[in-house]
Design a protein around this motif. Sequence first.
Motif, PDB file in Angstrom:
ATOM      1  N   LEU A   1     -16.114  -4.201 -35.330  1.00 33.04           N
ATOM      2  CA  LEU A   1     -15.241  -5.230 -34.754  1.00 33.04           C
ATOM      3  C   LEU A   1     -14.849  -6.236 -35.828  1.00 33.04           C
ATOM      4  N   PRO A   2     -13.564  -6.598 -35.881  1.00 30.32           N
ATOM      5  CA  PRO A   2     -13.192  -7.674 -36.794  1.00 30.32           C
ATOM      6  C   PRO A   2     -13.853  -8.962 -36.296  1.00 30.32           C
ATOM      7  N   TYR A   3     -14.078  -9.887 -37.219  1.00 29.83           N
ATOM      8  CA  TYR A   3     -14.687 -11.133 -36.768  1.00 29.83           C
ATOM      9  C   TYR A   3     -14.014 -12.376 -37.341  1.00 29.83           C
ATOM     10  N   ILE A   4     -14.091 -13.429 -36.511  1.00 28.69           N
ATOM     11  CA  ILE A   4     -13.672 -14.771 -36.874  1.00 28.69           C
ATOM     12  C   ILE A   4     -14.926 -15.418 -37.447  1.00 28.69           C
ATOM     13  N   LEU A   5     -14.800 -16.122 -38.552  1.00 29.87           N
ATOM     14  CA  LEU A   5     -15.954 -16.785 -39.148  1.00 29.87           C
ATOM     15  C   LEU A   5     -15.812 -18.296 -39.042  1.00 29.87           C
ATOM     16  N   PHE A   6     -16.890 -18.940 -38.619  1.00 28.79           N
ATOM     17  CA  PHE A   6     -17.001 -20.401 -38.660  1.00 28.79           C
ATOM     18  C   PHE A   6     -18.215 -20.724 -39.514  1.00 28.79           C
TER      19      PHE A   6
ATOM     20  N   SER B   1     -12.625 -17.032 -25.263  1.00 24.83           N
ATOM     21  CA  SER B   1     -12.514 -16.454 -23.919  1.00 24.83           C
ATOM     22  C   SER B   1     -11.064 -16.145 -23.553  1.00 24.83           C
ATOM     23  N   LEU B   2     -10.100 -16.713 -24.312  1.00 24.09           N
ATOM     24  CA  LEU B   2      -8.672 -16.482 -24.039  1.00 24.09           C
ATOM     25  C   LEU B   2      -8.042 -15.443 -24.963  1.00 24.09           C
ATOM     26  N   ILE B   3      -8.763 -15.091 -26.035  1.00 27.34           N
ATOM     27  CA  ILE B   3      -8.209 -14.171 -27.029  1.00 27.34           C
ATOM     28  C   ILE B   3      -8.107 -12.768 -26.450  1.00 27.34           C
ATOM     29  N   HIS B   4      -6.949 -12.124 -26.673  1.00 29.04           N
ATOM     30  CA  HIS B   4      -6.733 -10.772 -26.145  1.00 29.04           C
ATOM     31  C   HIS B   4      -7.353  -9.721 -27.057  1.00 29.04           C
ATOM     32  N   GLY B   5      -7.293  -9.958 -28.347  1.00 38.42           N
ATOM     33  CA  GLY B   5      -7.821  -8.983 -29.295  1.00 38.42           C
ATOM     34  C   GLY B   5      -9.322  -8.822 -29.171  1.00 38.42           C
ATOM     35  N   ASP B   6      -9.804  -7.628 -29.506  1.00 33.68           N
ATOM     36  CA  ASP B   6     -11.232  -7.351 -29.483  1.00 33.68           C
ATOM     37  C   ASP B   6     -11.821  -7.889 -30.783  1.00 33.68           C
ATOM     38  N   VAL B   7     -12.553  -8.984 -30.680  1.00 30.45           N
ATOM     39  CA  VAL B   7     -13.019  -9.666 -31.880  1.00 30.45           C
ATOM     40  C   VAL B   7     -14.373 -10.320 -31.605  1.00 30.45           C
TER      41      VAL B   7
ATOM     42  N   VAL C   1     -26.689 -25.845 -26.662  1.00 27.94           N
ATOM     43  CA  VAL C   1     -25.512 -26.097 -25.811  1.00 27.94           C
ATOM     44  C   VAL C   1     -24.463 -25.002 -26.028  1.00 27.94           C
ATOM     45  N   LEU C   2     -24.219 -24.651 -27.292  1.00 33.30           N
ATOM     46  CA  LEU C   2     -23.202 -23.640 -27.612  1.00 33.30           C
ATOM     47  C   LEU C   2     -23.634 -22.253 -27.135  1.00 33.30           C
ATOM     48  N   LYS C   3     -24.909 -21.932 -27.283  1.00 34.36           N
ATOM     49  CA  LYS C   3     -25.410 -20.636 -26.786  1.00 34.36           C
ATOM     50  C   LYS C   3     -25.240 -20.564 -25.273  1.00 34.36           C
ATOM     51  N   THR C   4     -25.519 -21.665 -24.594  1.00 29.85           N
ATOM     52  CA  THR C   4     -25.367 -21.731 -23.135  1.00 29.85           C
ATOM     53  C   THR C   4     -23.902 -21.550 -22.747  1.00 29.85           C
ATOM     54  N   GLN C   5     -23.010 -22.198 -23.483  1.00 31.57           N
ATOM     55  CA  GLN C   5     -21.569 -22.068 -23.213  1.00 31.57           C
ATOM     56  C   GLN C   5     -21.119 -20.619 -23.408  1.00 31.57           C
ATOM     57  N   ALA C   6     -21.600 -19.971 -24.459  1.00 35.14           N
ATOM     58  CA  ALA C   6     -21.233 -18.565 -24.715  1.00 35.14           C
ATOM     59  C   ALA C   6     -21.666 -17.684 -23.543  1.00 35.14           C
ATOM     60  N   VAL C   7     -22.874 -17.906 -23.033  1.00 37.03           N
ATOM     61  CA  VAL C   7     -23.380 -17.121 -21.894  1.00 37.03           C
ATOM     62  C   VAL C   7     -22.552 -17.421 -20.645  1.00 37.03           C
ATOM     63  N   ARG C   8     -22.249 -18.702 -20.419  1.00 39.46           N
ATOM     64  CA  ARG C   8     -21.467 -19.105 -19.245  1.00 39.46           C
ATOM     65  C   ARG C   8     -20.096 -18.433 -19.233  1.00 39.46           C
ATOM     66  N   PHE C   9     -19.489 -18.261 -20.431  1.00 42.57           N
ATOM     67  CA  PHE C   9     -18.186 -17.593 -20.529  1.00 42.57           C
ATOM     68  C   PHE C   9     -18.310 -16.079 -20.614  1.00 42.57           C
ATOM     69  N   GLY C  10     -19.537 -15.549 -20.575  1.00 40.37           N
ATOM     70  CA  GLY C  10     -19.737 -14.106 -20.681  1.00 40.37           C
ATOM     71  C   GLY C  10     -19.418 -13.573 -22.071  1.00 40.37           C
ATOM     72  N   LEU C  11     -19.628 -14.415 -23.094  1.00 39.33           N
ATOM     73  CA  LEU C  11     -19.265 -14.049 -24.466  1.00 39.33           C
ATOM     74  C   LEU C  11     -20.478 -13.738 -25.339  1.00 39.33           C
ATOM     75  N   GLU C  12     -21.674 -13.725 -24.733  1.00 41.85           N
ATOM     76  CA  GLU C  12     -22.870 -13.602 -25.576  1.00 41.85           C
ATOM     77  C   GLU C  12     -22.884 -12.347 -26.448  1.00 41.85           C
ATOM     78  N   ASP C  13     -22.184 -11.278 -26.029  1.00 41.41           N
ATOM     79  CA  ASP C  13     -22.119 -10.056 -26.856  1.00 41.41           C
ATOM     80  C   ASP C  13     -21.137 -10.212 -28.010  1.00 41.41           C
ATOM     81  N   ARG C  14     -20.232 -11.187 -27.913  1.00 40.26           N
ATOM     82  CA  ARG C  14     -19.178 -11.349 -28.926  1.00 40.26           C
ATOM     83  C   ARG C  14     -19.418 -12.529 -29.863  1.00 40.26           C
ATOM     84  N   VAL C  15     -20.485 -13.317 -29.593  1.00 41.78           N
ATOM     85  CA  VAL C  15     -20.780 -14.473 -30.433  1.00 41.78           C
ATOM     86  C   VAL C  15     -22.128 -14.267 -31.110  1.00 41.78           C
TER      87      VAL C  15
END
Length: 184
Positions: free
Chosen positions: A5-10, A28-34, A47-61
Motif C-alpha cells: 500500500l502506498p503511504y502518507i508520511l507524517f 476517512s474521506l480519502i478514496h484511494g487505498d492508502v 487520543v489519536l489512536k482512539t480517534q483512528a479506532v473510532r473512524f475504523g482506520l486502525e488497519d490503515r494507521v
Amino acid sequence: EVNTLPYILFVGRLVPYKGLDVLLDALSLIHGDVELRIVGVGPLLTVLKTQAVRFGLEDRVKFIGRVNEVELEELMASAAIFCLPSTSRLEAFGVVLLEAMRAGRAIVSTNIPGSGVPWVNSTGINVPVRDAKALAEAIDQLLLDPAKAERLGKLARTRFESEFSRGIMSSRFLSLYRQLIENV
C-alpha cells in the motif's frame, strides 16, 4: 507479508497544533487505498489512536514512534506523499518539510497565515487550515495521479537544492554577517 500500500508520511510531535486529528479526519474521506504512517511521540498518542479506532482506520494507521536518522530517510524515500497538516503559527517553518523536499517527496501542507510553511512548500499543495475535506482531496489528487506526485517531488528536490542546501545556506549566512559587520 509484504505491504505494498502506498503511504502518507507524517513526522513530528504528537501535539495539538500539528493537526493530526484533521489528518485522521481526512484519511476517512480519502478514496484511494492508502496507509498513514505517523512518526513521532507526544501527549496525544492515546487520543489519536482512539480517534483512528473510532473512524475504523486502525488497519490503515501505523503509529511508528521514534525512529533513527536512517529509518527516517528510508520512510521518507518510500512515502507516496508527505503531509504536514499543522493548524497554527506555532508551526513557524516546518523544518521537516526540508527533509521531505530533500527526499523528493510530493508535499501536502496547510496554508497557515503568518507562517513560513506555505513559502517553504511552494512546490507542493497547500490547503486551508483545519479543512479535512480539502486535505483529503489534495491527497487523493496525488494518489490518483502518481505522475503529478512525482513531478511535484522533483520540483521539491530542485527547490531544496537551489534554496536550502547546506552550501547555499552557508553562503547566505556569511553574506548576511558581512552586511551586518559593515553596517556596524
